[in-house]
Scaffold this motif. Sequence first.
Motif, mmCIF file in Angstrom:
data_model
loop_
_atom_site.group_PDB
_atom_site.id
_atom_site.type_symbol
_atom_site.label_atom_id
_atom_site.label_comp_id
_atom_site.label_asym_id
_atom_site.label_seq_id
_atom_site.Cartn_x
_atom_site.Cartn_y
_atom_site.Cartn_z
ATOM 1 N N TRP A 8 12.212 -6.500 1.406
ATOM 2 C CA TRP A 8 13.641 -6.239 1.584
ATOM 3 C C TRP A 8 13.851 -4.943 2.360
ATOM 4 O O TRP A 8 14.707 -4.851 3.223
ATOM 5 N N SER A 12 15.876 -5.504 5.695
ATOM 6 C CA SER A 12 17.280 -5.059 5.647
ATOM 7 C C SER A 12 17.595 -4.062 6.760
ATOM 8 O O SER A 12 18.767 -3.799 7.024
ATOM 9 N N MET A 15 24.678 -9.819 0.507
ATOM 10 C CA MET A 15 23.362 -9.256 0.164
ATOM 11 C C MET A 15 23.502 -7.845 -0.400
ATOM 12 O O MET A 15 22.858 -7.483 -1.381
ATOM 13 N N ASP A 65 12.424 -4.012 -2.986
ATOM 14 C CA ASP A 65 11.379 -4.808 -2.367
ATOM 15 C C ASP A 65 11.181 -6.128 -3.079
ATOM 16 O O ASP A 65 11.479 -6.251 -4.263
ATOM 17 N N THR A 66 10.651 -7.072 -2.344
ATOM 18 C CA THR A 66 10.287 -8.341 -2.977
ATOM 19 C C THR A 66 9.112 -8.065 -3.911
ATOM 20 O O THR A 66 8.199 -7.315 -3.551
#
Length: 254
Positions: A165, A169, A198, A252-253
């Motif tokens: 992310w 982003s 988001m 973050d993922t």
Amino acid sequence: MQTASANIPNHVAIIMDGNGRWAKQRGLPRLEGHRRGVETVRAIIDAARELGIRYLTLYALSTENLQRPPDEVSALMGLLEHFLRRETKVLIKNRVRLRTIGHIEALPAGPCRELQHAIEATRLFTDWNLVLALNYGSRTELVDAARAYAAAVAAGREQPGDASWSTFSRYLYTADIPDPDLLIRTSGETRLSNFLLMQCAYAEMIFSPLLWPDFSKAELAAAVEEYQRRERRFGLTGEQLKTGAAPRPPADTP
Ligand code: IPE
Ligand code: IPE
Ligand code: MG
């Protein structure tokens, strides 16, 4: 009640809705509602600064709003141009940086020119930030980001396997703007209408029944007070927070 100065939301985003209904209730043309809405915009920009809110994002025009009747769209564009002409010097005086999110290049030349002038004239200010969402849509933003990311992959600047992310982003319009902490929508509607989907992953939401022309500094302060009473847990338990765990938004993922 005095708003506590601790825990002021860093970023407040507002869906300014209800101008048309405000006018209709008074038997006035919709444009009169938009005109009064602009007065509220002025008051709220000042109020946000006085409350210590560093980022204020105002949803002024969605991608979908451009499909309204052409005379309403052109009246809105006229109001925007007039607003910027009057307000840019106030932004400069108050050291407020203006930015936009959305496809402003598709707007008529008049407001586009005023926007570019205001953005340029305020670009070195850092303390106060006003973000106008104009011809903005969250889905278009995501598709634009995916396109830019794919181009960066093709150019060898990004490795898809490393995507997270925090790297992805950076391709959103809001790359250097923190996520909203508080989202307010006026007019009693309880939907997001394609706004910062988001970025609002963990925003606190407040839906005010007031129509936008009736919104005021007192209402903004009351929304901030409600925000301050809420517990943001970001997925943790209330007990974890009591024992000192620092809740953080998902960067973050996993
Ligand atoms: C919000 O007020 C302003 C814009 C979307 C430009 P509306 O014009 O949507 O007002 P209502 O929802 O019809 O009352
Ligand atoms: C959302 O309001 C867009 C803005 C406030 C600029 P709308 O009035 O366009 O939203 P819907 O159509 O009621 O969802
Ligand atoms: Mg509306």
